[in-house]
Write a protein that holds these residues in place. Sequence first.
Motif, PDB file in Angstrom:
ATOM      1  N   LYS A   1       0.831  -1.206   0.000  1.00 39.94           N
ATOM      2  CA  LYS A   1       0.000   0.000   0.000  1.00 39.94           C
ATOM      3  C   LYS A   1       0.865   1.255   0.000  1.00 39.94           C
ATOM      4  CE  LYS A   1      -3.771   2.281   2.465  1.00 39.94           C
ATOM      5  NZ  LYS A   1      -4.702   2.218   3.620  1.00 39.94           N
ATOM      6  N   VAL A   2       1.937   1.232   0.792  1.00 37.71           N
ATOM      7  CA  VAL A   2       2.853   2.377   0.830  1.00 37.71           C
ATOM      8  C   VAL A   2       3.498   2.580  -0.538  1.00 37.71           C
ATOM      9  CG1 VAL A   2       5.026   3.217   1.796  1.00 37.71           C
ATOM     10  CG2 VAL A   2       3.321   2.195   3.292  1.00 37.71           C
ATOM     11  N   LEU A   3       3.923   1.464  -1.180  1.00 40.17           N
ATOM     12  CA  LEU A   3       4.603   1.561  -2.472  1.00 40.17           C
ATOM     13  C   LEU A   3       3.655   1.907  -3.609  1.00 40.17           C
ATOM     14  CD1 LEU A   3       7.025  -1.502  -2.188  1.00 40.17           C
ATOM     15  CD2 LEU A   3       7.587   0.912  -1.938  1.00 40.17           C
ATOM     16  N   SER A   4       2.399   1.557  -3.471  1.00 40.05           N
ATOM     17  CA  SER A   4       1.443   1.838  -4.554  1.00 40.05           C
ATOM     18  C   SER A   4       0.786   3.210  -4.409  1.00 40.05           C
ATOM     19  CB  SER A   4       0.361   0.752  -4.593  1.00 40.05           C
ATOM     20  OG  SER A   4      -0.374   0.726  -3.374  1.00 40.05           O
ATOM     21  N   GLU A   5       0.555   3.646  -3.164  1.00 44.03           N
ATOM     22  CA  GLU A   5      -0.156   4.902  -2.938  1.00 44.03           C
ATOM     23  C   GLU A   5       0.754   6.028  -2.479  1.00 44.03           C
ATOM     24  OE1 GLU A   5      -3.384   4.213  -0.271  1.00 44.03           O
ATOM     25  OE2 GLU A   5      -4.191   2.511  -1.420  1.00 44.03           O
ATOM     26  N   ASN A   6       2.030   5.719  -2.236  1.00 47.63           N
ATOM     27  CA  ASN A   6       3.002   6.730  -1.804  1.00 47.63           C
ATOM     28  C   ASN A   6       2.503   7.466  -0.559  1.00 47.63           C
ATOM     29  OD1 ASN A   6       5.327   8.230  -1.765  1.00 47.63           O
ATOM     30  ND2 ASN A   6       4.787   9.527  -3.499  1.00 47.63           N
ATOM     31  N   THR A   7       2.041   6.682   0.407  1.00 47.75           N
ATOM     32  CA  THR A   7       1.493   7.253   1.630  1.00 47.75           C
ATOM     33  C   THR A   7       2.129   6.586   2.836  1.00 47.75           C
ATOM     34  OG1 THR A   7      -0.542   7.686   2.842  1.00 47.75           O
ATOM     35  CG2 THR A   7      -0.391   5.583   1.710  1.00 47.75           C
ATOM     36  N   ARG A   8       2.152   7.286   3.940  1.00 47.79           N
ATOM     37  CA  ARG A   8       2.722   6.724   5.164  1.00 47.79           C
ATOM     38  C   ARG A   8       1.634   6.081   6.014  1.00 47.79           C
ATOM     39  NH1 ARG A   8       5.144  11.573   8.587  1.00 47.79           N
ATOM     40  NH2 ARG A   8       6.295  11.834   6.634  1.00 47.79           N
ATOM     41  N   ILE A   9       2.020   5.045   6.741  1.00 46.72           N
ATOM     42  CA  ILE A   9       1.108   4.339   7.644  1.00 46.72           C
ATOM     43  C   ILE A   9       1.789   4.282   8.999  1.00 46.72           C
ATOM     44  CG2 ILE A   9      -0.105   2.190   8.113  1.00 46.72           C
ATOM     45  CD1 ILE A   9      -0.091   1.637   5.115  1.00 46.72           C
ATOM     46  N   LEU A  10       1.152   4.851  10.001  1.00 46.97           N
ATOM     47  CA  LEU A  10       1.785   5.006  11.310  1.00 46.97           C
ATOM     48  C   LEU A  10       1.037   4.218  12.376  1.00 46.97           C
ATOM     49  CD1 LEU A  10       2.384   8.876  11.219  1.00 46.97           C
ATOM     50  CD2 LEU A  10       3.921   7.068  10.444  1.00 46.97           C
ATOM     51  N   GLY A  11       1.795   3.803  13.392  1.00 50.37           N
ATOM     52  CA  GLY A  11       1.202   3.240  14.599  1.00 50.37           C
ATOM     53  C   GLY A  11       0.622   1.856  14.464  1.00 50.37           C
ATOM     54  N   GLU A  12       1.143   1.042  13.519  1.00 45.81           N
ATOM     55  CA  GLU A  12       0.645  -0.333  13.390  1.00 45.81           C
ATOM     56  C   GLU A  12       1.249  -1.204  14.491  1.00 45.81           C
ATOM     57  OE1 GLU A  12      -1.605  -1.767  11.356  1.00 45.81           O
ATOM     58  OE2 GLU A  12      -2.091   0.282  10.765  1.00 45.81           O
ATOM     59  N   GLN A  13       0.370  -1.873  15.235  1.00 53.92           N
ATOM     60  CA  GLN A  13       0.838  -2.742  16.309  1.00 53.92           C
ATOM     61  C   GLN A  13       1.015  -4.166  15.790  1.00 53.92           C
ATOM     62  OE1 GLN A  13      -1.397  -2.429  19.949  1.00 53.92           O
ATOM     63  NE2 GLN A  13      -1.793  -0.241  19.665  1.00 53.92           N
ATOM     64  N   ALA A  14       2.074  -4.809  16.244  1.00 56.73           N
ATOM     65  CA  ALA A  14       2.354  -6.179  15.815  1.00 56.73           C
ATOM     66  C   ALA A  14       3.063  -6.905  16.949  1.00 56.73           C
ATOM     67  CB  ALA A  14       3.209  -6.179  14.549  1.00 56.73           C
ATOM     68  N   ARG A  15       3.141  -8.205  16.797  1.00 60.76           N
ATOM     69  CA  ARG A  15       3.813  -9.036  17.799  1.00 60.76           C
ATOM     70  C   ARG A  15       4.791  -9.956  17.082  1.00 60.76           C
ATOM     71  NH1 ARG A  15       0.512 -11.463  22.724  1.00 60.76           N
ATOM     72  NH2 ARG A  15       0.563  -9.237  23.139  1.00 60.76           N
ATOM     73  N   THR A  16       6.032  -9.978  17.556  1.00 60.57           N
ATOM     74  CA  THR A  16       7.073 -10.776  16.914  1.00 60.57           C
ATOM     75  C   THR A  16       6.945 -12.235  17.306  1.00 60.57           C
ATOM     76  OG1 THR A  16       8.688 -10.520  18.699  1.00 60.57           O
ATOM     77  CG2 THR A  16       8.586  -8.761  17.038  1.00 60.57           C
ATOM     78  N   SER A  17       7.765 -13.057  16.663  1.00 59.41           N
ATOM     79  CA  SER A  17       7.777 -14.481  16.993  1.00 59.41           C
ATOM     80  C   SER A  17       8.264 -14.730  18.418  1.00 59.41           C
ATOM     81  CB  SER A  17       8.671 -15.240  16.006  1.00 59.41           C
ATOM     82  OG  SER A  17       9.989 -14.720  16.032  1.00 59.41           O
TER      83      SER A  17
END
Length: 541
Positions: free
Chosen positions: A275-291
């Motif tokens: 999405k960032v590469l196609s829309e040239n937009t930033r996405i902030l604050g995504e929460q994730a959990r590592t292995s």
Amino acid sequence: MKKNTGRPITKIQNDILGAMIILTVVMTVLTIIVSVCIELRSEKSNIDNNLQNIAYTITESSAIKNEMQNERFEDPSCTDYLDSLKSSLSNVDVISIVSSSGTRLYHTNKDLVGTTYDGTVPDFEQNGNMYITNDTGPSGAQRRVYAAIYSDNGEFLGFVLVVILNQNINRMILRTILTYLFLGLVVIVISAYISTKIAHKIKHKLWGYEPDAFSAMYSVRNNVLESFEEGVIAIDYDEKMLFMNKAACNILGTGDDYSLNLKDYPVLSRKLIRKVLSENTRILGEQARTSENADVLINYYPVNENGRLIGALCVLIDRTEYTKIAEDLSGVKFLVESMRANNHDFINKLHVILGLIQMGESSKAAEYISNITSIQQETISNIMRNIEDPSLAALLIGKYSRASELNISFSLEEGSHYTRDDVSFNANDLITVTGNLIENAFEAIDSSDTDTKEVSVGIFTEPGALIIRVDDSGPGIPEKIQAKLFDNGVTTKGSEHGTGLFQVDQIVKRCNGTITFDTVEGEGTLFTVTMLSKTGDKDNV
């Protein structure tokens, strides 16, 4: 990086130009030397072959043999033939035919025709009927071919002498050398031109910086990126990882032996990167959990160069410190709530104590004070001793005070213990699950007219697993809502409720756990939650 367009091409051009010229000169000189040596050897061989071929042609001429038997050239055609042969050959200086008696029957210098040969007498018996030698004549040093002429019956008629002067040979050598030197000079000029073009192109690629300055900036850039506490991952337009700093390795738990294959890191959302590469937009604050079960906050940024999208940057923030701060704040929050509840509770108790004293029952007042103090100290001490997580312990202490305010008997089940070495859960998740279940039990009891008001909480851990039990003596759960109790908005408490158990269920599922309940209407409800940490085994809990 700002493009340095104002700096002239100086040092790098000189370095490349100098290196290319030196390399070209060395290679050209070596090539010329080798080529000249080969060419000179070939040229000398060609000269010798040419002299031999001319001599052989003359010795095989029947007309010349016939004339030589008379020891004079009476037929002018023979002389004309030899003159034309000489004039057609640029690399032959003298052709001379000498009879067996030593008289010159033919010579390119007509003044010598008919004179006696006074040069070196060839030795055909030792050297054969034709041989080549170096000799010196009236014109100087020369290369000679001697060839014997025999009649058809084998009679020796004389010999032919074919000569090329050494000065002409030297002139041919000089011409060959000059030709190669000219070609070498042309190669050097062309190489200098190409080197200049290459220098300009490299300088342009390096944005006008010298290589040492550019490498220094690259080193500084790496040091800056490695000094960040945040993880930095660079991805090109084709979704290929280009760089990962040490902080990113630590957050993702890869260590020094890491790969640059995006597929190896499921914590990075391929969908969001696209999405960032196609829309040239930033996405902030995504929460994730590592292995490694670590909470990470990820920001995705597009990277542009001269207005053109060339890739994306992923910035990983380890939420451990933030979580620790949140846990501390949560602990403070629950302690404040506990103090507020204790304030109400102690005001009630103070009223009781004041009434006993005013009634003159001082001994009963002292006994009352002793009882409530020992009970409270024992309960709090039991929680602090068995629950190692400070936020969870603060929650239970706060709920104990809240229960006292609501006149509910609150207890921690015997054998309860929470050991941090056994499990690793997010403190907010623990507080949400435990707090919602306890608060639901309080509200259920407080809204009923039951005589027995009791809530017991059991918290048990073993390596990789956590069990939470909340048992109340409330009215139970109506059968009509039991099947959809964990759906969003389902409640027995009226509007603006029904999200607590839904949140609990979502957290439990995320932790690969289960939540069950046993209820009897009019007697109470028991909720049992099982949550697995990263090493837990559901079948063994």
